[in-house]
Every structure is written in structure tokens, then in C-alpha cells.
Write a protein that holds these residues in place. Structure first.
Motif, PDB file in Angstrom:
ATOM      1  N   GLU A  82      34.495  53.353  37.418  1.00 23.49           N
ATOM      2  CA  GLU A  82      35.652  54.231  37.894  1.00 23.49           C
ATOM      3  C   GLU A  82      35.706  53.832  39.470  1.00 23.49           C
ATOM      4  O   GLU A  82      36.895  53.938  40.212  1.00 23.49           O
ATOM      5  CB  GLU A  82      35.102  55.552  37.622  1.00 23.49           C
ATOM      6  CG  GLU A  82      36.343  56.691  38.202  1.00 23.49           C
ATOM      7  CD  GLU A  82      37.628  56.560  37.382  1.00 23.49           C
ATOM      8  OE1 GLU A  82      38.804  57.003  38.045  1.00 23.49           O
ATOM      9  OE2 GLU A  82      37.810  55.802  36.312  1.00 23.49           O
ATOM     10  N   THR A  84      35.044  51.331  41.190  1.00 22.44           N
ATOM     11  CA  THR A  84      35.666  49.858  41.302  1.00 22.44           C
ATOM     12  C   THR A  84      37.105  50.051  41.081  1.00 22.44           C
ATOM     13  O   THR A  84      37.855  49.588  41.827  1.00 22.44           O
ATOM     14  CB  THR A  84      34.893  49.048  40.475  1.00 22.44           C
ATOM     15  OG1 THR A  84      33.553  49.035  40.559  1.00 22.44           O
ATOM     16  CG2 THR A  84      35.474  47.496  40.630  1.00 22.44           C
ATOM     17  N   ARG A  85      37.427  50.796  40.046  1.00 22.08           N
ATOM     18  CA  ARG A  85      38.885  50.854  39.704  1.00 22.08           C
ATOM     19  C   ARG A  85      39.575  51.709  40.755  1.00 22.08           C
ATOM     20  O   ARG A  85      40.658  51.207  41.223  1.00 22.08           O
ATOM     21  CB  ARG A  85      39.114  51.620  38.258  1.00 22.08           C
ATOM     22  CG  ARG A  85      40.561  51.717  37.736  1.00 22.08           C
ATOM     23  CD  ARG A  85      40.893  52.578  36.749  1.00 22.08           C
ATOM     24  NE  ARG A  85      40.555  53.879  37.040  1.00 22.08           N
ATOM     25  CZ  ARG A  85      41.347  54.605  37.653  1.00 22.08           C
ATOM     26  NH1 ARG A  85      42.576  54.250  37.981  1.00 22.08           N
ATOM     27  NH2 ARG A  85      40.954  56.126  38.066  1.00 22.08           N
ATOM     28  N   GLN A  86      39.085  52.712  40.845  1.00 21.39           N
ATOM     29  CA  GLN A  86      39.742  53.468  42.288  1.00 21.39           C
ATOM     30  C   GLN A  86      39.703  52.622  43.710  1.00 21.39           C
ATOM     31  O   GLN A  86      40.647  52.735  44.180  1.00 21.39           O
ATOM     32  CB  GLN A  86      38.773  54.712  42.765  1.00 21.39           C
ATOM     33  CG  GLN A  86      39.069  55.867  41.348  1.00 21.39           C
ATOM     34  CD  GLN A  86      38.389  57.112  41.645  1.00 21.39           C
ATOM     35  OE1 GLN A  86      37.540  57.182  42.637  1.00 21.39           O
ATOM     36  NE2 GLN A  86      38.245  58.294  40.732  1.00 21.39           N
ATOM     37  N   TYR A  87      38.757  51.882  43.841  1.00 18.00           N
ATOM     38  CA  TYR A  87      38.589  51.202  45.182  1.00 18.00           C
ATOM     39  C   TYR A  87      39.664  50.074  45.023  1.00 18.00           C
ATOM     40  O   TYR A  87      40.672  49.769  46.054  1.00 18.00           O
ATOM     41  CB  TYR A  87      37.480  50.222  45.217  1.00 18.00           C
ATOM     42  CG  TYR A  87      37.114  49.530  46.453  1.00 18.00           C
ATOM     43  CD1 TYR A  87      37.116  49.740  47.556  1.00 18.00           C
ATOM     44  CD2 TYR A  87      37.154  48.085  46.273  1.00 18.00           C
ATOM     45  CE1 TYR A  87      37.324  49.129  48.795  1.00 18.00           C
ATOM     46  CE2 TYR A  87      37.310  47.106  47.251  1.00 18.00           C
ATOM     47  CZ  TYR A  87      37.189  47.648  48.576  1.00 18.00           C
ATOM     48  OH  TYR A  87      37.218  46.802  49.447  1.00 18.00           O
ATOM     49  N   LYS A  88      39.926  49.300  43.790  1.00 15.87           N
ATOM     50  CA  LYS A  88      40.873  48.441  43.638  1.00 15.87           C
ATOM     51  C   LYS A  88      42.204  48.853  43.963  1.00 15.87           C
ATOM     52  O   LYS A  88      43.121  48.485  44.529  1.00 15.87           O
ATOM     53  CB  LYS A  88      40.818  47.691  42.376  1.00 15.87           C
ATOM     54  CG  LYS A  88      39.537  46.629  42.538  1.00 15.87           C
ATOM     55  CD  LYS A  88      39.605  45.921  41.055  1.00 15.87           C
ATOM     56  CE  LYS A  88      38.243  44.981  40.998  1.00 15.87           C
ATOM     57  NZ  LYS A  88      37.968  44.223  39.770  1.00 15.87           N
ATOM     58  N   THR A  89      42.447  50.229  43.255  1.00 17.80           N
ATOM     59  CA  THR A  89      43.708  50.867  43.167  1.00 17.80           C
ATOM     60  C   THR A  89      43.973  51.257  44.866  1.00 17.80           C
ATOM     61  O   THR A  89      45.156  51.162  45.056  1.00 17.80           O
ATOM     62  CB  THR A  89      43.622  52.003  42.354  1.00 17.80           C
ATOM     63  OG1 THR A  89      43.375  51.867  40.989  1.00 17.80           O
ATOM     64  CG2 THR A  89      45.016  52.854  42.476  1.00 17.80           C
ATOM     65  N   MET A  90      42.966  51.843  45.484  1.00 16.45           N
ATOM     66  CA  MET A  90      43.345  52.236  46.885  1.00 16.45           C
ATOM     67  C   MET A  90      43.480  51.114  47.643  1.00 16.45           C
ATOM     68  O   MET A  90      44.414  50.968  48.350  1.00 16.45           O
ATOM     69  CB  MET A  90      42.070  53.103  47.116  1.00 16.45           C
ATOM     70  CG  MET A  90      42.054  53.542  48.624  1.00 16.45           C
ATOM     71  SD  MET A  90      40.507  54.402  49.116  1.00 16.45           S
ATOM     72  CE  MET A  90      39.356  53.286  49.173  1.00 16.45           C
ATOM     73  N   GLN A  91      42.775  49.937  47.199  1.00 15.00           N
ATOM     74  CA  GLN A  91      43.077  48.740  48.225  1.00 15.00           C
ATOM     75  C   GLN A  91      44.381  48.194  47.846  1.00 15.00           C
ATOM     76  O   GLN A  91      45.237  47.843  48.982  1.00 15.00           O
ATOM     77  CB  GLN A  91      41.795  47.645  47.747  1.00 15.00           C
ATOM     78  CG  GLN A  91      41.859  46.425  48.611  1.00 15.00           C
ATOM     79  CD  GLN A  91      40.793  45.450  48.281  1.00 15.00           C
ATOM     80  OE1 GLN A  91      40.520  45.545  47.169  1.00 15.00           O
ATOM     81  NE2 GLN A  91      40.181  44.756  49.223  1.00 15.00           N
ATOM     82  N   THR A  92      44.786  48.275  46.648  1.00 17.84           N
ATOM     83  CA  THR A  92      46.346  47.725  46.240  1.00 17.84           C
ATOM     84  C   THR A  92      47.131  48.776  46.986  1.00 17.84           C
ATOM     85  O   THR A  92      48.169  48.276  47.678  1.00 17.84           O
ATOM     86  CB  THR A  92      46.264  47.824  44.886  1.00 17.84           C
ATOM     87  OG1 THR A  92      45.278  46.941  44.070  1.00 17.84           O
ATOM     88  CG2 THR A  92      47.821  47.216  44.488  1.00 17.84           C
ATOM     89  N   GLU A  93      47.118  50.118  46.793  1.00 15.94           N
ATOM     90  CA  GLU A  93      47.818  50.920  47.378  1.00 15.94           C
ATOM     91  C   GLU A  93      48.342  50.841  49.102  1.00 15.94           C
ATOM     92  O   GLU A  93      49.086  50.874  49.760  1.00 15.94           O
ATOM     93  CB  GLU A  93      47.720  52.394  47.362  1.00 15.94           C
ATOM     94  CG  GLU A  93      47.839  52.812  45.917  1.00 15.94           C
ATOM     95  CD  GLU A  93      47.240  54.046  45.605  1.00 15.94           C
ATOM     96  OE1 GLU A  93      46.646  54.852  46.284  1.00 15.94           O
ATOM     97  OE2 GLU A  93      47.506  54.630  44.349  1.00 15.94           O
TER      98      GLU A  93
END
Length: 199
Positions: A82, A84-93
């Protein structure tokens, strides 16, 4: 009756002359050993039972601990996944936001450049307009001054002419008045019997 044989002293059962145990003693000893072994075995069984119970308890604890460990590992994996997913989402955002901000910054810079160019052009136009207006004002002031000078000259000329006219009119009136006064004086003198030429 035949004579009785003397019986010797009876030996104790259980020991032979050479110190070996008799069969009964061996049997008794064996029974004692068997009992002792049974007791020992019962103690061992009890210990084994306790050990087995303790082992079951520890096995149960170990299984619980293993289950908890597996659950923790699963939770950690889930949390890690989760995160990692949030980090990737945050990084994408964040990457998208950075791109948007960079685009807006570039657009703002272009607008600023255009605005500065327009401002420079407007300033130049304003300076030119101010220069033209100042020239027009100076020209108008010169014309007003010339017109004022002309008007003053015309006014002075007219005043001079008016003065001449007034002087001429005044002379005419004074001449008439003087003539009238002379006539009146002459008449008065005549009334007193005097001739003006006699005076």
C-alpha cells in the motif's frame, strides 16, 4: 527304628555358601527391580506426559506465534504494498504537478515577456505622444502669444484712435462751448453797456 540322622543347621534361604543369591532372592530382587523400574517408568511416563503437554503447549504457542508472524508478515507486505502504491501514486501526482507548474511558469514567463514588450512599446508611444503634445502645446502657446501681441497692438491702436476721436470730439465740444460762453459773455457785456472790443 533306624536312628535319625542329625540335621545340620538350616542355611538361610537366599544365599548359597558361595555368596550367590538364591532363586527366591533373585525373584524378589527382580520383582523389586521391576517395581522400581515400573515406578521409574511411571515417573518417566509422567515426565513424558508433562513434557508432551508442555510440548503441545509450546507447539500451540509456536503455532500461534508463527500465525501471528505470518499475519504480521502479510500485514507488513500489505502495508508495504500500500505504501509503495501510495508512494508511486504520490510520485506520479507530484511529477504531473511539477510538469503543470513548469508549463504554467513557462506560459507566465512568455506572458511576462509579452507584457514587458507591450509596456516598453506603450512607454515609447507615451513618450512620443508626450513629446508631440508638448510640441503642440508649445506651438499653441507661441500662437497665443503672437495672437496676444496682435490683440494688444490692435487694442492699443484702437485706444489711440479712440483717444484721437475723443480728443477731436472734446475739442469740438469745447470749441462750441467756448463760442457759447463768449456769446453769453458778450451779451452780458452788452447788457451792461460795454462793448467787448472796449475791454
Amino acid at each position: 527304628m533306624p536312628p535319625k540322622k542329625k540335621k545340620g543347621k538350616k542355611k538361610k534361604k537366599g544365599r548359597k555358601d558361595d555368596g550367590e543369591l538364591t532363586v527366591d532372592d533373585k525373584y524378589k530382587k527382580t520383582l523389586e527391580e521391576v517395581e522400581a523400574l515400573k515406578d521409574h517408568l511411571a515417573v518417566r511416563k509422567e515426565l513424558a506426559h508433562r513434557s508432551q503437554s508442555a510440548g503441545l503447549v509450546w507447539k500451540h504457542h509456536m503455532l500461534e506465534a508463527q500465525t501471528q508472524l505470518e499475519e504480521r508478515e502479510e500485514n507488513q507486505k500489505a502495508v508495504s504494498s500500500e505504501m509503495t502504491r501510495q508512494y508511486k501514486t504520490m510520485q506520479t501526482e507530484l511529477s504531473l504537478r511539477i510538469h503543470q507548474l513548469e508549463t504554467e511558469l513557462e506560459r507566465t514567463r512568455l506572458q511576462l515577456d509579452d507584457t514587458q514588450s507591450e509596456l516598453k512599446k506603450t512607454k515609447a508611444e507615451k513618450e512620443e505622444m508626450t513629446k508631440q503634445k508638448n510640441l503642440e502645446i508649445e506651438d499653441l502657446q507661441n500662437r497665443i502669444k503672437k495672437m496676444g501681441d496682435k490683440f494688444l497692438k490692435i487694442f492699443l491702436d484702437n485706444m489711440e484712435q479712440l483717444k484721437v476721436q475723443i480728443d477731436e470730439q472734446a475739442k469740438g465740444r469745447w470749441a462750441e462751448r467756448a463760442t457759447m460762453i463768449q456769446s453769453e459773455n458778450k451779451q452780458t457785456l452788452l447788457e451792461f453797456g460795454l462793448h467787448p472790443l472796449d475791454i
